[in-house]
Design a protein around this motif. Structure first.
Motif, PDB file in Angstrom:
ATOM      1  N   PHE A 145       0.811  -1.224   0.000  1.00  9.66           N
ATOM      2  CA  PHE A 145       0.000   0.000   0.000  1.00  9.66           C
ATOM      3  C   PHE A 145       0.847   1.278   0.000  1.00  9.66           C
ATOM      4  CE2 PHE A 145      -2.787  -3.269   1.717  1.00  9.66           C
ATOM      5  CZ  PHE A 145      -3.917  -3.077   0.938  1.00  9.66           C
ATOM      6  N   VAL A 146       2.072   1.187  -0.512  1.00 13.65           N
ATOM      7  CA  VAL A 146       2.967   2.341  -0.556  1.00 13.65           C
ATOM      8  C   VAL A 146       2.650   3.173  -1.797  1.00 13.65           C
ATOM      9  CG1 VAL A 146       5.378   3.082  -0.762  1.00 13.65           C
ATOM     10  CG2 VAL A 146       4.775   1.119   0.691  1.00 13.65           C
ATOM     11  N   ASP A 147       2.713   4.475  -1.638  1.00 17.50           N
ATOM     12  CA  ASP A 147       2.661   5.395  -2.780  1.00 17.50           C
ATOM     13  C   ASP A 147       4.084   5.438  -3.354  1.00 17.50           C
ATOM     14  OD1 ASP A 147       2.642   7.546  -4.513  1.00 17.50           O
ATOM     15  OD2 ASP A 147       1.562   8.891  -3.173  1.00 17.50           O
ATOM     16  N   GLN A 148       4.363   4.518  -4.273  1.00 21.21           N
ATOM     17  CA  GLN A 148       5.744   4.329  -4.721  1.00 21.21           C
ATOM     18  C   GLN A 148       6.359   5.561  -5.391  1.00 21.21           C
ATOM     19  OE1 GLN A 148       5.854   0.670  -7.048  1.00 21.21           O
ATOM     20  NE2 GLN A 148       6.155  -0.536  -5.188  1.00 21.21           N
ATOM     21  N   PRO A 149       5.661   6.257  -6.311  1.00 13.66           N
ATOM     22  CA  PRO A 149       6.322   7.410  -6.928  1.00 13.66           C
ATOM     23  C   PRO A 149       6.662   8.513  -5.938  1.00 13.66           C
ATOM     24  CG  PRO A 149       4.011   7.271  -7.594  1.00 13.66           C
ATOM     25  CD  PRO A 149       4.350   5.986  -6.914  1.00 13.66           C
ATOM     26  N   THR A 150       5.732   8.792  -5.004  1.00 11.80           N
ATOM     27  CA  THR A 150       6.004   9.822  -4.005  1.00 11.80           C
ATOM     28  C   THR A 150       7.142   9.401  -3.089  1.00 11.80           C
ATOM     29  OG1 THR A 150       3.706  10.557  -4.066  1.00 11.80           O
ATOM     30  CG2 THR A 150       5.002  11.182  -2.140  1.00 11.80           C
ATOM     31  N   TRP A 151       7.150   8.143  -2.674  1.00 13.40           N
ATOM     32  CA  TRP A 151       8.209   7.637  -1.813  1.00 13.40           C
ATOM     33  C   TRP A 151       9.567   7.752  -2.495  1.00 13.40           C
ATOM     34  CZ3 TRP A 151      12.174   4.239  -1.432  1.00 13.40           C
ATOM     35  CH2 TRP A 151      12.602   3.866  -0.159  1.00 13.40           C
ATOM     36  N   LEU A 152       9.657   7.353  -3.773  1.00 15.25           N
ATOM     37  CA  LEU A 152      10.924   7.406  -4.498  1.00 15.25           C
ATOM     38  C   LEU A 152      11.393   8.857  -4.701  1.00 15.25           C
ATOM     39  CD1 LEU A 152      10.351   4.622  -7.167  1.00 15.25           C
ATOM     40  CD2 LEU A 152      12.093   4.603  -5.357  1.00 15.25           C
ATOM     41  N   ARG A 164      -1.234   7.703 -13.898  1.00 13.71           N
ATOM     42  CA  ARG A 164      -2.031   6.527 -13.537  1.00 13.71           C
ATOM     43  C   ARG A 164      -2.837   6.083 -14.752  1.00 13.71           C
ATOM     44  NH1 ARG A 164      -4.133  10.540  -9.985  1.00 13.71           N
ATOM     45  NH2 ARG A 164      -6.066  11.497 -10.746  1.00 13.71           N
ATOM     46  N   ASN A 165      -2.628   4.852 -15.128  1.00  8.29           N
ATOM     47  CA  ASN A 165      -3.308   4.286 -16.283  1.00  8.29           C
ATOM     48  C   ASN A 165      -4.384   3.280 -15.900  1.00  8.29           C
ATOM     49  OD1 ASN A 165      -1.547   5.742 -18.009  1.00  8.29           O
ATOM     50  ND2 ASN A 165       0.016   4.154 -17.767  1.00  8.29           N
ATOM     51  N   VAL A 166      -4.224   2.646 -14.749  1.00  3.83           N
ATOM     52  CA  VAL A 166      -5.207   1.675 -14.255  1.00  3.83           C
ATOM     53  C   VAL A 166      -5.601   2.094 -12.840  1.00  3.83           C
ATOM     54  CG1 VAL A 166      -5.659  -0.725 -13.676  1.00  3.83           C
ATOM     55  CG2 VAL A 166      -4.205  -0.178 -15.644  1.00  3.83           C
ATOM     56  N   VAL A 167      -6.905   2.289 -12.629  1.00  2.00           N
ATOM     57  CA  VAL A 167      -7.422   2.678 -11.316  1.00  2.00           C
ATOM     58  C   VAL A 167      -8.491   1.663 -10.914  1.00  2.00           C
ATOM     59  CG1 VAL A 167      -8.528   4.478  -9.952  1.00  2.00           C
ATOM     60  CG2 VAL A 167      -6.981   5.104 -11.819  1.00  2.00           C
ATOM     61  N   ARG A 168      -8.350   1.115  -9.723  1.00  2.00           N
ATOM     62  CA  ARG A 168      -9.300   0.106  -9.242  1.00  2.00           C
ATOM     63  C   ARG A 168      -9.803   0.493  -7.852  1.00  2.00           C
ATOM     64  NH1 ARG A 168      -5.245  -3.671 -11.461  1.00  2.00           N
ATOM     65  NH2 ARG A 168      -6.046  -4.534 -13.425  1.00  2.00           N
ATOM     66  N   ALA A 169     -10.781  -0.243  -7.399  1.00  2.00           N
ATOM     67  CA  ALA A 169     -11.353  -0.007  -6.068  1.00  2.00           C
ATOM     68  C   ALA A 169     -10.293  -0.254  -4.994  1.00  2.00           C
ATOM     69  CB  ALA A 169     -12.543  -0.941  -5.850  1.00  2.00           C
ATOM     70  N   PRO A 170     -10.459   0.363  -3.831  1.00  2.00           N
ATOM     71  CA  PRO A 170      -9.495   0.134  -2.741  1.00  2.00           C
ATOM     72  C   PRO A 170      -9.361  -1.357  -2.434  1.00  2.00           C
ATOM     73  CG  PRO A 170     -10.957   1.947  -2.187  1.00  2.00           C
ATOM     74  CD  PRO A 170     -11.504   1.333  -3.438  1.00  2.00           C
ATOM     75  N   GLU A 171      -8.153  -1.780  -2.139  1.00  5.46           N
ATOM     76  CA  GLU A 171      -7.878  -3.190  -1.889  1.00  5.46           C
ATOM     77  C   GLU A 171      -7.978  -3.542  -0.404  1.00  5.46           C
ATOM     78  OE1 GLU A 171      -4.263  -4.316  -3.843  1.00  5.46           O
ATOM     79  OE2 GLU A 171      -4.978  -3.675  -5.822  1.00  5.46           O
ATOM     80  N   ARG A 172      -8.268  -2.561   0.413  1.00 11.28           N
ATOM     81  CA  ARG A 172      -8.613  -2.830   1.803  1.00 11.28           C
ATOM     82  C   ARG A 172      -9.444  -1.656   2.310  1.00 11.28           C
ATOM     83  NH1 ARG A 172      -2.999  -1.971   5.247  1.00 11.28           N
ATOM     84  NH2 ARG A 172      -2.921   0.323   5.085  1.00 11.28           N
ATOM     85  N   ARG A 173     -10.203  -1.889   3.352  1.00 12.21           N
ATOM     86  CA  ARG A 173     -11.093  -0.863   3.877  1.00 12.21           C
ATOM     87  C   ARG A 173     -10.279   0.336   4.374  1.00 12.21           C
ATOM     88  NH1 ARG A 173     -15.641  -2.683   8.050  1.00 12.21           N
ATOM     89  NH2 ARG A 173     -16.258  -3.746   6.104  1.00 12.21           N
ATOM     90  N   GLY A 174     -10.715   1.503   3.969  1.00 12.27           N
ATOM     91  CA  GLY A 174     -10.078   2.729   4.398  1.00 12.27           C
ATOM     92  C   GLY A 174      -8.894   3.156   3.542  1.00 12.27           C
ATOM     93  N   ALA A 175      -8.468   2.311   2.614  1.00 10.31           N
ATOM     94  CA  ALA A 175      -7.330   2.668   1.760  1.00 10.31           C
ATOM     95  C   ALA A 175      -7.817   3.479   0.554  1.00 10.31           C
ATOM     96  CB  ALA A 175      -6.611   1.414   1.286  1.00 10.31           C
ATOM     97  N   PRO A 176      -6.954   4.282  -0.054  1.00 12.93           N
ATOM     98  CA  PRO A 176      -7.331   4.953  -1.302  1.00 12.93           C
ATOM     99  C   PRO A 176      -7.507   3.934  -2.421  1.00 12.93           C
ATOM    100  CG  PRO A 176      -5.362   5.952  -0.304  1.00 12.93           C
ATOM    101  CD  PRO A 176      -5.617   4.649   0.401  1.00 12.93           C
ATOM    102  N   ARG A 177      -8.037   4.371  -3.532  1.00 12.27           N
ATOM    103  CA  ARG A 177      -8.126   3.508  -4.700  1.00 12.27           C
ATOM    104  C   ARG A 177      -6.722   3.072  -5.134  1.00 12.27           C
ATOM    105  NH1 ARG A 177     -11.333   6.835  -9.061  1.00 12.27           N
ATOM    106  NH2 ARG A 177      -9.744   8.334  -8.395  1.00 12.27           N
ATOM    107  N   SER A 178      -6.619   1.847  -5.567  1.00 11.83           N
ATOM    108  CA  SER A 178      -5.309   1.365  -6.022  1.00 11.83           C
ATOM    109  C   SER A 178      -5.050   1.880  -7.434  1.00 11.83           C
ATOM    110  CB  SER A 178      -5.258  -0.165  -6.010  1.00 11.83           C
ATOM    111  OG  SER A 178      -6.124  -0.707  -6.982  1.00 11.83           O
ATOM    112  N   GLU A 179      -3.801   2.191  -7.716  1.00 10.95           N
ATOM    113  CA  GLU A 179      -3.418   2.753  -9.013  1.00 10.95           C
ATOM    114  C   GLU A 179      -2.138   2.082  -9.516  1.00 10.95           C
ATOM    115  OE1 GLU A 179      -5.185   7.248  -8.159  1.00 10.95           O
ATOM    116  OE2 GLU A 179      -3.024   6.913  -8.261  1.00 10.95           O
TER     117      GLU A 179
END
Length: 343
Positions: A145-152, A164-179
């Protein structure tokens, strides 16, 4: 009787004089086929074909090696060959740039879960001014669940933009949408950026073209990063045609650009033939080895590239090993000569 004889002699003498005038060889002609001259071609006379100063007024590459047109210095058909090499302006202090493309595979290749710190260490060691990344995650379970570009960007102290080319529903409750998509890291200032979607076929992953306009020595440099479809060659052709249109619209003929990424196409493919219509491959000029990038341990194919516009002059190109990714990185050094010098 004597009158007729005298008349006959006069006629013979006149005929002899006419024959001598007509048949006597002219000093400015030689018979066809004589050694040292092309058959039937008159030689140029008068001033030198290279002009009054004895040097050609144009660059050797601008002059044909055959006869000139009607306005040539020696008249119609006169050759205009340069007699001295034209000096090329060499910029003693061009703006220099090191570009890197790296498919990081979500930092998942270490065998013990994601290892983004190791990816950062590799990028740091590769020492590039601009880094194009593919398979970059944001808020995905597989990568913690790391924001890899911001972290790098924070870890490396570089400007960062994410496409972001692919956006999906959050992969756990309370998390942002996965990208999922591509990213660009830059030591240079970013003036503006955008991410454009590329054509895709039904059932295929959405791909994009990330563009950032950077400030290189006070001049704009457009950098494009992408990750093309891996399953079918026909859609890669369509996608690169779309890239060509976008580059023509956004950069035009005056702005230097780079195009890099995982293109999933070998150099001899129809897709790369499309790329060759608007961008140059530095590898035949300065590349070390064959440029193979996959698979990582014993690579057999070259599918990762840093291409460039004619404004930029490549000086070196290498493939670099990675301990984490399933691709090797590609590092290219380039010069941008100042206006009025070099290219």
């Amino acid at each position: 009787m004597h009158r007729w004889v005298h008349g006959l002699f006069a006629l013979v003498a006149l005929a002899t004089i006419v024959a001598l005038v007509v048949l006597w060889p002219r000093p400015d002609r030689v018979p066809d086929g004589s050694p040292g001259r092309p058959s039937g071609i008159p030689q140029p006379t008068g001033p030198s074909a290279t002009g009054p100063s004895g040097t050609d007024s144009g660059s050797p590459t601008d002059r044909p090696s055959g006869p000139s047109g009607p306005s040539g210095p020696g008249g119609p058909g006169a050759p205009t060959l340069p007699t001295e090499p034209t000096q090329t302006c060499v910029d003693p202090d061009p703006d220099r740039l090191v570009a890197l493309t790296f498919n990081i595979h979500g930092a998942l290749g270490g065998g013990n879960g994601p290892d983004l710190e190791r990816i950062a260490q590799e990028i740091e060691a590769f020492d590039a001014d601009v880094v194009l990344l593919q398979e970059v995650d944001r808020f995905r379970e597989r990568s913690g669940f790391v924001d890899q570009p911001t972290w790098l960007g924070t870890r490396l102290g570089m400007n960062v933009v994410f496409g972001r080319n692919v956006v999906r529903a959050p992969e756990r409750r309370g998390a942002p949408r996965s990208e999922y998509g591509t990213a660009l890291l830059s030591r240079l200032p970013v003036r503006r950026w955008e991410n454009r979607m590329l054509p895709r076929q039904r059932g295929h992953e959405q791909r994009g073209l990330l563009r950032a306009t950077l400030d290189l020595g006070g001049r704009p440099l457009d950098v494009y990063g992408t990750h093309l479809q891996h399953t079918r060659g026909t859609i890669r052709i369509v996608q690169l045609r779309a890239v060509r249109r976008i580059v023509a619209q956004r950069s035009g003929p005056d702005v230097p650009f780079l195009l890099g990424g995982d293109l999933n196409a070998t150099p001899d493919s129809p897709a790369m033939a499309v790329a060759g219509t608007f961008a140059l491959d530095p590898w035949p000029v300065v590349g070390e080895g064959r440029g193979l990038t996959v698979p990582p341990r014993v690579p057999r194919r070259r599918i990762d590239y840093v291409l460039h516009s004619p404004h930029l002059l490549p000086t070196s190109a290498q493939v670099l090993r990675s301990a984490i990714s399933d691709h090797r990185a590609v590092r290219v050094s380039l010069d941008l000569p100042r206006p009025g010098c070099g290219r």
